[in-house]
Motif scaffolding. Structure first.
Motif, mmCIF file in Angstrom:
data_model
loop_
_atom_site.group_PDB
_atom_site.id
_atom_site.type_symbol
_atom_site.label_atom_id
_atom_site.label_comp_id
_atom_site.label_asym_id
_atom_site.label_seq_id
_atom_site.Cartn_x
_atom_site.Cartn_y
_atom_site.Cartn_z
ATOM 1 N N MET A 122 77.449 -18.955 6.928
ATOM 2 C CA MET A 122 77.616 -18.955 5.469
ATOM 3 C C MET A 122 78.898 -18.214 5.095
ATOM 4 N N ALA A 123 79.679 -18.797 4.202
ATOM 5 C CA ALA A 123 80.916 -18.166 3.766
ATOM 6 C C ALA A 123 80.621 -16.905 2.965
ATOM 7 N N THR A 124 81.555 -15.956 3.012
ATOM 8 C CA THR A 124 81.402 -14.758 2.186
ATOM 9 C C THR A 124 81.633 -15.105 0.719
ATOM 10 N N LEU A 125 81.120 -14.255 -0.144
ATOM 11 C CA LEU A 125 81.288 -14.451 -1.588
ATOM 12 C C LEU A 125 82.335 -13.477 -2.111
ATOM 13 N N PRO A 126 83.076 -13.867 -3.151
ATOM 14 C CA PRO A 126 84.186 -13.039 -3.621
ATOM 15 C C PRO A 126 83.771 -11.775 -4.345
ATOM 16 N N ASN A 127 82.573 -11.780 -4.933
ATOM 17 C CA ASN A 127 82.106 -10.603 -5.660
ATOM 18 C C ASN A 127 80.605 -10.713 -5.856
ATOM 19 N N THR A 128 79.991 -9.648 -6.347
ATOM 20 C CA THR A 128 78.532 -9.630 -6.451
ATOM 21 C C THR A 128 78.000 -10.596 -7.499
ATOM 22 N N LEU A 129 78.797 -10.892 -8.529
ATOM 23 C CA LEU A 129 78.329 -11.824 -9.554
ATOM 24 C C LEU A 129 78.206 -13.248 -9.007
ATOM 25 N N ALA A 130 78.899 -13.530 -7.912
ATOM 26 C CA ALA A 130 78.782 -14.847 -7.285
ATOM 27 C C ALA A 130 77.426 -15.037 -6.610
ATOM 28 N N LEU A 131 76.635 -13.974 -6.545
ATOM 29 C CA LEU A 131 75.266 -14.081 -6.019
ATOM 30 C C LEU A 131 74.341 -14.790 -6.999
ATOM 31 N N ILE A 132 74.757 -14.882 -8.255
ATOM 32 C CA ILE A 132 73.927 -15.527 -9.272
ATOM 33 C C ILE A 132 74.053 -17.034 -9.147
ATOM 34 N N GLY A 133 72.907 -17.715 -9.085
ATOM 35 C CA GLY A 133 72.904 -19.169 -8.959
ATOM 36 C C GLY A 133 72.890 -19.630 -7.516
ATOM 37 N N LEU A 139 72.607 -5.853 -15.071
ATOM 38 C CA LEU A 139 73.292 -6.017 -13.788
ATOM 39 C C LEU A 139 74.696 -6.580 -13.981
ATOM 40 N N VAL A 140 74.812 -7.614 -14.800
ATOM 41 C CA VAL A 140 76.126 -8.210 -15.056
ATOM 42 C C VAL A 140 77.042 -7.192 -15.733
ATOM 43 N N ALA A 141 76.518 -6.482 -16.733
ATOM 44 C CA ALA A 141 77.315 -5.484 -17.443
ATOM 45 C C ALA A 141 77.784 -4.382 -16.494
ATOM 46 N N ASN A 142 76.900 -3.909 -15.625
ATOM 47 C CA ASN A 142 77.292 -2.883 -14.659
ATOM 48 C C ASN A 142 78.465 -3.368 -13.804
ATOM 49 N N ALA A 143 78.382 -4.625 -13.357
ATOM 50 C CA ALA A 143 79.424 -5.164 -12.487
ATOM 51 C C ALA A 143 80.751 -5.337 -13.216
ATOM 52 N N LYS A 144 80.697 -5.437 -14.549
ATOM 53 C CA LYS A 144 81.911 -5.662 -15.328
ATOM 54 C C LYS A 144 82.361 -4.447 -16.137
ATOM 55 N N GLY A 145 81.647 -3.335 -15.997
ATOM 56 C CA GLY A 145 82.067 -2.114 -16.673
ATOM 57 C C GLY A 145 81.610 -1.975 -18.107
ATOM 58 N N TYR A 146 80.539 -2.686 -18.496
ATOM 59 C CA TYR A 146 80.004 -2.581 -19.846
ATOM 60 C C TYR A 146 78.688 -1.803 -19.837
ATOM 61 N N LYS A 147 78.245 -1.431 -21.027
ATOM 62 C CA LYS A 147 76.946 -0.784 -21.203
ATOM 63 C C LYS A 147 75.972 -1.778 -21.814
ATOM 64 N N THR A 148 74.679 -1.457 -21.760
ATOM 65 C CA THR A 148 73.665 -2.331 -22.347
ATOM 66 C C THR A 148 72.646 -1.519 -23.134
ATOM 67 N N ILE A 149 72.247 -2.102 -24.263
ATOM 68 C CA ILE A 149 71.113 -1.593 -25.046
ATOM 69 C C ILE A 149 70.127 -2.744 -25.149
ATOM 70 N N ILE A 150 68.915 -2.524 -24.679
ATOM 71 C CA ILE A 150 67.914 -3.578 -24.616
ATOM 72 C C ILE A 150 66.733 -3.226 -25.515
ATOM 73 N N VAL A 151 66.406 -4.137 -26.424
ATOM 74 C CA VAL A 151 65.252 -3.966 -27.316
ATOM 75 C C VAL A 151 64.140 -4.879 -26.811
ATOM 76 N N MET A 152 62.967 -4.310 -26.580
ATOM 77 C CA MET A 152 61.891 -5.068 -25.964
ATOM 78 C C MET A 152 60.554 -4.744 -26.629
ATOM 79 N N PRO A 153 59.673 -5.743 -26.810
ATOM 80 C CA PRO A 153 58.338 -5.442 -27.335
ATOM 81 C C PRO A 153 57.590 -4.518 -26.373
ATOM 82 N N GLU A 154 56.872 -3.580 -26.917
ATOM 83 C CA GLU A 154 56.165 -2.602 -26.083
ATOM 84 C C GLU A 154 54.982 -3.210 -25.337
ATOM 85 N N THR A 155 54.700 -4.498 -25.581
ATOM 86 C CA THR A 155 53.597 -5.174 -24.904
ATOM 87 C C THR A 155 53.991 -5.737 -23.540
#
Length: 330
Positions: free
Chosen positions: A1-12, A81-97
């Motif tokens: 298997m060929a190597t991948l250029p970066n970790t985001l290439a693991l998606i898909g 995960l994507v934001a971490n790899a690209k140098g961004y931050k994330t705020i996630i709003v989620m139902p408590e259920t």
């Protein structure tokens, strides 16, 4: 298997696996797209990457910026995960259920997690509306808006659909999955229809959602309820607009859990309830299309994300769902 250029290439480029039990039950060939193989262990990694890269291409985000999203959990995990790899931050709003595992995972990934009470979409306190307000109030922030941002479904048109077509050598009679944002079923449906208009696209809708009645009778009307996380919709999102839905099935939690249990016991796949609902729908679609038909569906995420719910005896009993034999004495 060929190597991948970066970790985001693991998606898909996830595997497509033949599912023996469902195939035997339908008298057909049923295949599951193993989206739990993505880095964030769900199909939502694809939408997350598509949304982030679309925002970058449009110049909507600057270095060190923040992505804000309202989610049942998996899109938030993908975004973190994507934001971490690209140098961004994330705020996630989620139902408590939602499951404790999703909350713990988001915190472990470095996302800022905001929990809100479950509320109908018409309520201003709904997690989607809350996330939009936070994005508006946060400097250098982008609201991911997965429900109405069509970068979501584009990721499935150019990625998921192309992969399924190639993996099945262009020999596919039907595709089905549930809808949350609608990005997957619309995107895969559009992508496959562009290859072969005769491919039958079917919605597998849980109880409690309104899309079954919409596609069957033209009316957004919900009936019953479901404990499935991340699927079920009460409106036509921008991602669902123009979705090429040919037929529709309504799937109960009991039927979905039946396949979750069988796939683990018989084929060694530990999956979430959305995957079980998709597989139940695939069996119905294959029977509808006839013996020997070839149908694909989505195995959305790992069951390890639901150890405190779907794989917990007390929780299953409280919800009136069958307890697998190996949990009955646990």
């Amino acid at each position: 298997m060929a190597t991948l250029p970066n970790t985001l290439a693991l998606i898909g480029n996830t595997p497509l696996v033949f599912l023996k039990g469902p195939s035997d039950a339908a008298g057909a060939e049923i295949y599951g797209k193993c989206e739990f193989a993505n880095p964030g262990a769900s199909i939502k990694d694809r939408a997350a990457l598509g949304i982030v890269e679309d925002a970058e291409a449009r110049g909507q985000i600057a270095a060190g910026g923040t992505f804000v999203e309202g989610t049942a959990g998996n899109t938030g995990i993908g975004l973190a995960l994507v934001a971490n790899a690209k140098g961004y931050k994330t705020i996630i709003v989620m139902p408590e259920t939602q499951s404790r595992e999703k909350m713990d995972t988001l915190r472990a990934l470095g996302a800022e997690l905001v929990l809100v009470p479950a509320a109908p979409y018409s309520n201003p306190a709904h997690f989607v509306h809350t996330s939009r307000r936070i994005a508006e109030e946060t400097p250098n922030a982008v609201w991911a808006n997965q429900f109405d941002n069509i970068a979501n479904r584009k990721a499935h048109i150019t990625g998921t659909a192309e992969e399924i077509w190639a993996q099945m050598d262009g020999r596919i009679d039907g595709f089905t999955c549930a809808a949350g944002t609608g990005g997957t079923i619309a995107g895969v449906g559009m992508g496959l229809k562009a290859k072969d208009e005769t491919v039958c696209i079917a919605l597998s809708d849980p109880y409690g959602a309104a899309l079954y009645n919409y596609y069957a009778h033209g009316e957004l009307k919900a009936e019953g309820s479901s404990v499935a996380e991340g699927i079920g919709q009460g409106r036509i999102t921008a991602n669902l607009e123009g979705a090429p839905i040919d037929t529709q099935f309504r799937i109960s939690d009991a039927d979905g859990m039946g396949w979750v249990t069988r796939l683990l016991a018989e084929e060694g796949l530990c999956l979430g309830l959305s995957s079980g609902i998709n597989v139940a729908g695939a069996v119905l679609l294959a029977r509808h299309l006839g013996p020997g038909s070839r149908v694909a569906t989505i195995l959305c995420d790992t069951g390890f994300r639901y150890l405190s719910t779907l794989y917990n005896r007390g929780w299953l009993e409280a919800k009136g769902l069958a307890v697998p034999p190996w949990l009955a004495s646990a």
